[in-house]
Scaffold this active site. Structure first.
Site, PDB file in Angstrom:
ATOM      1  N   SER A 169       0.746  -1.102  -0.109  1.00 53.55           N
ATOM      2  CA  SER A 169       0.188  -0.004  -0.021  1.00 53.55           C
ATOM      3  C   SER A 169       0.924   1.313   0.107  1.00 53.55           C
ATOM      4  O   SER A 169       1.659   1.149   0.538  1.00 53.55           O
ATOM      5  CB  SER A 169      -0.768  -0.034   1.287  1.00 53.55           C
ATOM      6  N   TYR A 214      -3.104  -0.339   9.968  1.00 54.16           N
ATOM      7  CA  TYR A 214      -3.291  -0.606   8.567  1.00 54.16           C
ATOM      8  C   TYR A 214      -1.581  -0.617   8.064  1.00 54.16           C
ATOM      9  O   TYR A 214      -0.924  -1.297   7.297  1.00 54.16           O
ATOM     10  CB  TYR A 214      -4.002   0.071   7.820  1.00 54.16           C
TER      11      TYR A 214
END
Length: 248
Positions: free
Chosen positions: A194, A209
């Site tokens: 990501s 995350y």
């Protein structure tokens, strides 16, 4: 008497800016040419280079679904891993109706890794890939919740689920598939990352995350160094913004 007029020398700051502009234009041109070369290059024969089968986690929607369909279009048989049996049946039927490949499905809730149920599912995955020429593993499944929340306010169970899927499952599934690749002396591991962990210095309110995706990045880099001598490529894909590739 001379009638030729000499032009004044350009100031140093102008020459410096011109030099920097030339460097920037050269860099952009090089990247454009590299991109065009990549587009015009014939696609790799993944089946011949890596093997006849691919394992994809989270293949029932989004990026995972697109990856599974693309691999099938390239002639790879697929082991599809997801938590929902009905969704697995649907994507499996879709793939086989469009491409002449085989599919296997493994129902595996990756948030249960390191539990009794997770151990049983991991055993089924090992059985599913046993004896198959698995050349590609795509660790696509991931969880982003809890999101947009201060850590002190986050639900503990949701945090544990996120860590199990984004950290432990990536590690466990990779460890389950790698031995066969090492034995055959070829393979490719693709881990989905990501931009939250690579393109920006911090990602507040999505702290857990971003931290798990940073783990995946370092896991991929180290895994590449660890297994490149075994003929195994490792690739870390940073979605949308950047891409770091670690392959031979």
């Amino acid at each position: 008497m001379s009638f030729l007029r000499q032009e004044p020398a350009a100031p140093a700051w102008f020459l410096s800016l011109a030099f920097l502009g030339t460097l920037y234009a050269s860099a952009v041109s090089f990247r454009l040419l590299a991109y065009l070369a990549l587009c015009l290059r014939r696609p790799k024969d993944l089946r011949r280079r890596y093997g006849a089968w691919a394992v994809v986690t989270g293949p029932t929607s989004g990026i995972g679904r697109s990856v599974a369909l693309e691999l099938a279009s390239r002639g790879l048989n697929l082991v599809l891993v997801d938590l929902d049996a009905d969704n697995l049946r649907e994507i499996s039927n879709t793939i086989r109706s469009h491409h002449a490949v085989q599919t296997k499905t493994v129902v595996f809730d990756l948030s249960l890794v390191s539990t009794a149920q997770g151990d049983e599912a991991l055993r089924r995955l090992r059985e599913a890939v046993a004896g198959l020429d698995v050349g590609v593993l795509v660790n696509n499944a991931g969880v982003a919740k809890p999101g947009a929340v201060y850590l002190r306010e986050a639900d503990v169970e949701a945090c544990v689920r996120l860590m199990r899927v984004n950290l432990w499952a990536v590690t466990e599934v990779t460890a389950a598939v790698l031995p066969g690749m090492v034995e055959r002396g070829r393979g490719a591991v693709v881990n989905m990352g990501s931009a939250s962990s690579e393109a920006i210095p911090s990602f507040p309110l999505y702290t857990m995350y971003a931290a798990t995706k940073r783990y995946v990045a370092q896991f991929s880099r180290s895994l590449y160094v660890e297994y490149r001598s075994e003929g195994i490529d490792v690739q870390f894909q940073v979605i949308y913004i950047a891409r770091y590739m670690f392959d031979a």
